[in-house]
Design a protein around this motif. Sequence first.
Motif, PDB file in Angstrom:
ATOM      1  N   LEU A  93       0.845  -1.198   0.000  1.00 11.32           N
ATOM      2  CA  LEU A  93       0.000   0.000   0.000  1.00 11.32           C
ATOM      3  C   LEU A  93       0.876   1.243   0.000  1.00 11.32           C
ATOM      4  O   LEU A  93       0.647   2.189  -0.757  1.00 11.32           O
ATOM      5  N   ASP A  94       1.918   1.237   0.806  1.00 11.60           N
ATOM      6  CA  ASP A  94       2.841   2.364   0.871  1.00 11.60           C
ATOM      7  C   ASP A  94       3.557   2.563  -0.470  1.00 11.60           C
ATOM      8  O   ASP A  94       3.831   3.690  -0.877  1.00 11.60           O
ATOM      9  N   ASP A  95       3.854   1.468  -1.165  1.00 10.64           N
ATOM     10  CA  ASP A  95       4.556   1.534  -2.447  1.00 10.64           C
ATOM     11  C   ASP A  95       3.736   2.247  -3.525  1.00 10.64           C
ATOM     12  O   ASP A  95       4.286   2.697  -4.532  1.00 10.64           O
ATOM     13  N   LEU A  96       2.424   2.370  -3.331  1.00 11.07           N
ATOM     14  CA  LEU A  96       1.582   3.064  -4.306  1.00 11.07           C
ATOM     15  C   LEU A  96       1.801   4.575  -4.274  1.00 11.07           C
ATOM     16  O   LEU A  96       1.328   5.292  -5.146  1.00 11.07           O
ATOM     17  N   ASP A  97       2.494   5.067  -3.256  1.00 14.64           N
ATOM     18  CA  ASP A  97       2.767   6.505  -3.105  1.00 14.64           C
ATOM     19  C   ASP A  97       1.492   7.337  -3.093  1.00 14.64           C
ATOM     20  O   ASP A  97       1.433   8.425  -3.664  1.00 14.64           O
ATOM     21  N   LEU A  98       0.472   6.828  -2.436  1.00 17.55           N
ATOM     22  CA  LEU A  98      -0.790   7.552  -2.363  1.00 17.55           C
ATOM     23  C   LEU A  98      -0.634   8.880  -1.642  1.00 17.55           C
ATOM     24  O   LEU A  98      -1.370   9.826  -1.930  1.00 17.55           O
ATOM     25  N   ASP A  99       0.319   8.951  -0.737  1.00 14.94           N
ATOM     26  CA  ASP A  99       0.492  10.196   0.006  1.00 14.94           C
ATOM     27  C   ASP A  99       0.925  11.354  -0.887  1.00 14.94           C
ATOM     28  O   ASP A  99       0.747  12.507  -0.544  1.00 14.94           O
ATOM     29  N   THR A 100       1.441  11.053  -2.098  1.00 15.71           N
ATOM     30  CA  THR A 100       1.823  12.131  -3.010  1.00 15.71           C
ATOM     31  C   THR A 100       0.607  12.815  -3.608  1.00 15.71           C
ATOM     32  O   THR A 100       0.656  13.989  -3.950  1.00 15.71           O
ATOM     33  N   SER A 101      -0.511  12.095  -3.756  1.00 18.29           N
ATOM     34  CA  SER A 101      -1.733  12.696  -4.305  1.00 18.29           C
ATOM     35  C   SER A 101      -2.754  12.996  -3.223  1.00 18.29           C
ATOM     36  O   SER A 101      -3.780  13.613  -3.496  1.00 18.29           O
ATOM     37  N   LEU A 102      -2.485  12.591  -2.006  1.00 21.70           N
ATOM     38  CA  LEU A 102      -3.458  12.719  -0.923  1.00 21.70           C
ATOM     39  C   LEU A 102      -3.870  14.162  -0.672  1.00 21.70           C
ATOM     40  O   LEU A 102      -5.027  14.430  -0.375  1.00 21.70           O
ATOM     41  N   ASP A 103      -2.968  15.112  -0.822  1.00 18.46           N
ATOM     42  CA  ASP A 103      -3.297  16.510  -0.547  1.00 18.46           C
ATOM     43  C   ASP A 103      -4.141  17.153  -1.635  1.00 18.46           C
ATOM     44  O   ASP A 103      -4.846  18.123  -1.381  1.00 18.46           O
ATOM     45  N   ASP A 104      -4.079  16.637  -2.857  1.00 17.92           N
ATOM     46  CA  ASP A 104      -4.737  17.288  -3.992  1.00 17.92           C
ATOM     47  C   ASP A 104      -6.009  16.607  -4.470  1.00 17.92           C
ATOM     48  O   ASP A 104      -6.729  17.171  -5.285  1.00 17.92           O
ATOM     49  N   ALA A 105      -6.280  15.419  -3.992  1.00 16.19           N
ATOM     50  CA  ALA A 105      -7.396  14.639  -4.504  1.00 16.19           C
ATOM     51  C   ALA A 105      -8.267  14.144  -3.355  1.00 16.19           C
ATOM     52  O   ALA A 105      -7.883  14.199  -2.190  1.00 16.19           O
ATOM     53  N   VAL A 106      -9.425  13.647  -3.703  1.00 20.29           N
ATOM     54  CA  VAL A 106     -10.204  12.820  -2.792  1.00 20.29           C
ATOM     55  C   VAL A 106      -9.753  11.399  -3.087  1.00 20.29           C
ATOM     56  O   VAL A 106      -9.787  10.948  -4.236  1.00 20.29           O
ATOM     57  N   THR A 107      -9.284  10.704  -2.070  1.00 21.14           N
ATOM     58  CA  THR A 107      -8.785   9.339  -2.247  1.00 21.14           C
ATOM     59  C   THR A 107      -9.751   8.374  -1.597  1.00 21.14           C
ATOM     60  O   THR A 107     -10.074   8.501  -0.416  1.00 21.14           O
TER      61      THR A 107
END
Length: 164
Positions: A93-107
Amino acid sequence: MIDVTLEAPDAEAMRSLGADVIAPMLRRGDLVILTGDLGAGKTTFTQGLGSALGVRGDVASPTFIIARTHPSLADGPDLVHVDAYRLGSLQELDDLDLDTSLDDAVTVVEWGEDAATLSEDRLHLTILRPRGGTLDMEDPSGGVRTVRVTSHGDRWEDVTLPGL
């Protein structure tokens, strides 16, 4: 804080829950975690959410591609739709780098119990579907869903669900 249980009698009600109840209170940076069995309505809910957010593309289960980004067609946030079902660990899950888009999108993370580590501020929907009994072959995905909506973190401190 939000802690409410709702019922969705059919697929249209699940889409409406996403579009009319949850989407109006979302903003960039929000994390929505969806928990529920196969066929519970997680993707159906996300379809309603995507429609209300005005994003490009049909929202479909990202099971095999793991994550799909739907860019906004207006001034709203993008929708990042993740299906963590096939992930084997928190590291994946961490490897998906979701935290890079977390601030700009609804995840939105389906099967996302482990995604709670991504943000202290999150909305969690647990969708329960009846099991057993007689299957209605005319509507095999039918059946009333019970949806518990809970919020976590300061972001949701003074937020209430619209219409409730």
